[in-house]
Design an enzyme around this catalytic site. Structure first.
Site, PDB file in Angstrom:
ATOM      1  N   ASP A  35     -40.661 -17.126  12.335  1.00  0.00           N
ATOM      2  CA  ASP A  35     -41.031 -17.794  13.566  1.00  0.00           C
ATOM      3  C   ASP A  35     -39.797 -18.788  14.070  1.00  0.00           C
ATOM      4  O   ASP A  35     -39.201 -19.154  13.051  1.00  0.00           O
ATOM      5  CB  ASP A  35     -42.216 -18.558  13.454  1.00  0.00           C
ATOM      6  CG  ASP A  35     -43.040 -19.272  14.669  1.00  0.00           C
ATOM      7  OD1 ASP A  35     -42.327 -18.486  15.770  1.00  0.00           O
ATOM      8  OD2 ASP A  35     -43.589 -20.106  14.759  1.00  0.00           O
ATOM      9  N   GLY A  36     -39.591 -18.830  15.191  1.00  0.00           N
ATOM     10  CA  GLY A  36     -38.440 -19.520  15.558  1.00  0.00           C
ATOM     11  C   GLY A  36     -37.192 -19.041  16.208  1.00  0.00           C
ATOM     12  O   GLY A  36     -36.188 -19.740  16.438  1.00  0.00           O
ATOM     13  N   GLY A  38     -36.688 -17.439  18.876  1.00  0.00           N
ATOM     14  CA  GLY A  38     -36.276 -17.919  20.438  1.00  0.00           C
ATOM     15  C   GLY A  38     -35.769 -19.403  20.512  1.00  0.00           C
ATOM     16  O   GLY A  38     -34.908 -19.683  21.330  1.00  0.00           O
ATOM     17  N   HIS A  52     -33.610 -13.040  18.268  1.00  0.00           N
ATOM     18  CA  HIS A  52     -34.186 -11.879  17.454  1.00  0.00           C
ATOM     19  C   HIS A  52     -33.124 -11.130  16.893  1.00  0.00           C
ATOM     20  O   HIS A  52     -33.293 -10.700  15.610  1.00  0.00           O
ATOM     21  CB  HIS A  52     -34.880 -11.282  18.605  1.00  0.00           C
ATOM     22  CG  HIS A  52     -36.042 -11.795  19.057  1.00  0.00           C
ATOM     23  ND1 HIS A  52     -37.111 -12.516  18.391  1.00  0.00           N
ATOM     24  CD2 HIS A  52     -36.334 -12.070  20.316  1.00  0.00           C
ATOM     25  CE1 HIS A  52     -37.856 -12.866  19.111  1.00  0.00           C
ATOM     26  NE2 HIS A  52     -37.454 -12.835  20.320  1.00  0.00           N
ATOM     27  N   SER A  80     -46.692  -9.042  17.073  1.00  0.00           N
ATOM     28  CA  SER A  80     -48.322  -9.050  17.111  1.00  0.00           C
ATOM     29  C   SER A  80     -48.847  -8.453  18.450  1.00  0.00           C
ATOM     30  O   SER A  80     -48.318  -8.097  19.480  1.00  0.00           O
ATOM     31  CB  SER A  80     -48.595 -10.733  17.139  1.00  0.00           C
ATOM     32  OG  SER A  80     -48.482 -11.353  18.353  1.00  0.00           O
ATOM     33  N   GLU A  82     -50.303 -10.089  20.540  1.00  0.00           N
ATOM     34  CA  GLU A  82     -50.387 -10.899  21.589  1.00  0.00           C
ATOM     35  C   GLU A  82     -48.980 -11.030  22.114  1.00  0.00           C
ATOM     36  O   GLU A  82     -48.646 -11.348  23.096  1.00  0.00           O
ATOM     37  CB  GLU A  82     -50.656 -12.588  21.007  1.00  0.00           C
ATOM     38  CG  GLU A  82     -52.193 -12.704  20.784  1.00  0.00           C
ATOM     39  CD  GLU A  82     -52.386 -11.964  19.481  1.00  0.00           C
ATOM     40  OE1 GLU A  82     -53.654 -11.321  19.539  1.00  0.00           O
ATOM     41  OE2 GLU A  82     -51.839 -11.775  18.482  1.00  0.00           O
ATOM     42  N   ARG A  86     -45.050 -11.564  26.116  1.00  0.00           N
ATOM     43  CA  ARG A  86     -43.729 -12.136  26.497  1.00  0.00           C
ATOM     44  C   ARG A  86     -42.958 -11.392  27.660  1.00  0.00           C
ATOM     45  O   ARG A  86     -43.310 -10.241  28.149  1.00  0.00           O
ATOM     46  CB  ARG A  86     -42.952 -11.926  25.272  1.00  0.00           C
ATOM     47  CG  ARG A  86     -43.550 -12.949  23.951  1.00  0.00           C
ATOM     48  CD  ARG A  86     -42.685 -13.002  22.938  1.00  0.00           C
ATOM     49  NE  ARG A  86     -43.141 -13.842  21.795  1.00  0.00           N
ATOM     50  CZ  ARG A  86     -42.463 -14.383  20.871  1.00  0.00           C
ATOM     51  NH1 ARG A  86     -41.332 -13.387  20.579  1.00  0.00           N
ATOM     52  NH2 ARG A  86     -43.243 -14.922  19.860  1.00  0.00           N
ATOM     53  N   LEU A 146     -39.948  -2.106  -4.221  1.00  0.00           N
ATOM     54  CA  LEU A 146     -40.701  -3.116  -3.216  1.00  0.00           C
ATOM     55  C   LEU A 146     -41.263  -2.328  -2.045  1.00  0.00           C
ATOM     56  O   LEU A 146     -40.571  -1.485  -1.555  1.00  0.00           O
ATOM     57  CB  LEU A 146     -39.557  -3.968  -2.744  1.00  0.00           C
ATOM     58  CG  LEU A 146     -39.758  -4.845  -1.555  1.00  0.00           C
ATOM     59  CD1 LEU A 146     -40.627  -6.056  -1.962  1.00  0.00           C
ATOM     60  CD2 LEU A 146     -38.447  -5.449  -0.988  1.00  0.00           C
ATOM     61  N   LEU A 210     -51.947 -19.476  11.432  1.00  0.00           N
ATOM     62  CA  LEU A 210     -51.816 -18.337  10.896  1.00  0.00           C
ATOM     63  C   LEU A 210     -51.624 -17.272  12.045  1.00  0.00           C
ATOM     64  O   LEU A 210     -51.178 -16.214  11.838  1.00  0.00           O
ATOM     65  CB  LEU A 210     -53.320 -17.944  10.418  1.00  0.00           C
ATOM     66  CG  LEU A 210     -53.562 -18.659   8.917  1.00  0.00           C
ATOM     67  CD1 LEU A 210     -54.599 -18.190   8.435  1.00  0.00           C
ATOM     68  CD2 LEU A 210     -52.469 -18.598   7.976  1.00  0.00           C
ATOM     69  N   GLU A 222     -51.528 -19.023  -1.371  1.00  0.00           N
ATOM     70  CA  GLU A 222     -50.866 -20.312  -1.175  1.00  0.00           C
ATOM     71  C   GLU A 222     -49.871 -20.242   0.129  1.00  0.00           C
ATOM     72  O   GLU A 222     -49.197 -19.208   0.362  1.00  0.00           O
ATOM     73  CB  GLU A 222     -50.006 -20.631  -2.396  1.00  0.00           C
ATOM     74  CG  GLU A 222     -50.681 -20.710  -3.858  1.00  0.00           C
ATOM     75  CD  GLU A 222     -51.747 -22.013  -3.522  1.00  0.00           C
ATOM     76  OE1 GLU A 222     -51.161 -23.004  -2.983  1.00  0.00           O
ATOM     77  OE2 GLU A 222     -52.644 -22.056  -4.220  1.00  0.00           O
TER      78      GLU A 222
END
Length: 255
Positions: A35-36, A38, A52, A80, A82, A86, A146, A210, A222
């Site tokens: 996040d963050g 933008g 981005h 997401s 949602e 945008r 991984l 979340l 956690e």
């Protein structure tokens, strides 16, 4: 030719020694809400898409480091359900990022023995995005290092509703009875059915929610939050999150 890169503790210990990270107890599955981007760009007088693009470089660094540390699965919240709300130009740019990322980074992922997976309804993504993802999944399918798991067009409520519908259909046809429905059965109908539940959730940018991400799977994870925006997140902060995780006691409802 696929080359499996061995995990060498000596190299990693040199980086982490000040923290006292326990390399024998690295969380198996780490989930990150990146996040963050933008806001990072806005603070620098740049368009949101610049954030981005910068964030894509951070993904590369964290994937490399997670692989070196022995993390088994890394789930990244990339887009997401949602996020379609945008601005159109931002959504179009976000849909090009997987193409650019995998186009330049896929050879290294293969060399590092990383397996690419996705969760979410990728059928609704543009063809160029979907094609890049499908190629990466196919070309890394035999890797056993991984698991790099991208959440694309993902929404946890949508995921759980679909799981309920699938189970209800089986009850309706008599394949199972309602009394046979268990937590394990429900989990097996989620996108993450083949993954361990996350041990640790990291969210950047100072937000502490979340945002419809892995609501079922994070029940006993956690949480670790930082004010740092994703484009400024680095290996040292990733290690700090793992170190703090190791210094918590997970009781799972017990004493």
């Amino acid at each position: 030719m696929q080359i499996k890169i061995p995990f060498t503790k000596s190299k990693v210990q040199t980086i982490n020694r000040p923290l006292g990270l326990d390399y024998d107890h690295i969380p198996k599955h780490v989930a990150i809400i990146m996040d963050g981007n933008g806001r990072w760009a806005k603070n620098r007088g740049m368009p949101r898409i610049a954030g981005h693009k910068e964030g894509m470089g951070v993904v590369k660094k964290i994937v490399r480091h997670a692989s070196d540390l022995g993390v088994q699965a890394l789930t990244l919240y990339a887009f997401s359900t949602e996020n379609w709300k945008r601005p159109k130009n931002e959504v179009e740019f976000l849909m090009k990022l997987p193409v650019d990322f995998l186009g330049t980074y896929l050879p290294e992922l293969i060399e590092r023995n990383v397996q690419v997976q996705t969760i979410g309804d990728v059928s609704l993504l543009p063809p160029h995005t979907r094609n890049a993802i499908e190629e990466a999944i196919e070309r890394t399918s035999e890797n056993d290092g991984l698991i790099l798991n991208f959440a694309l067009n993902y929404g946890s409520r949508y995921e759980m509703v679909n799981a309920v519908k699938e189970i209800a259909a089986k009850v309706e046809t008599g394949e199972i009875s309602a009394s046979e429905v268990t937590e394990e059965m429900f989990s097996s109908h989620l996108y993450t059915s083949d993954l361990l539940e996350p041990d640790l959730l990291i969210r950047t940018s100072g937000e502490q929610r979340l945002s419809n991400f892995l609501l079922w799977q994070l029940a006993y994870s956690e949480f670790w939050f930082t004010e740092v925006y994703w484009p400024d997140f680095d290996e040292a902060l990733f290690e700090k999150a793992l170190y703090d995780y190791q210094n918590r006691k997970r009781r799972y409802g017990g004493i």
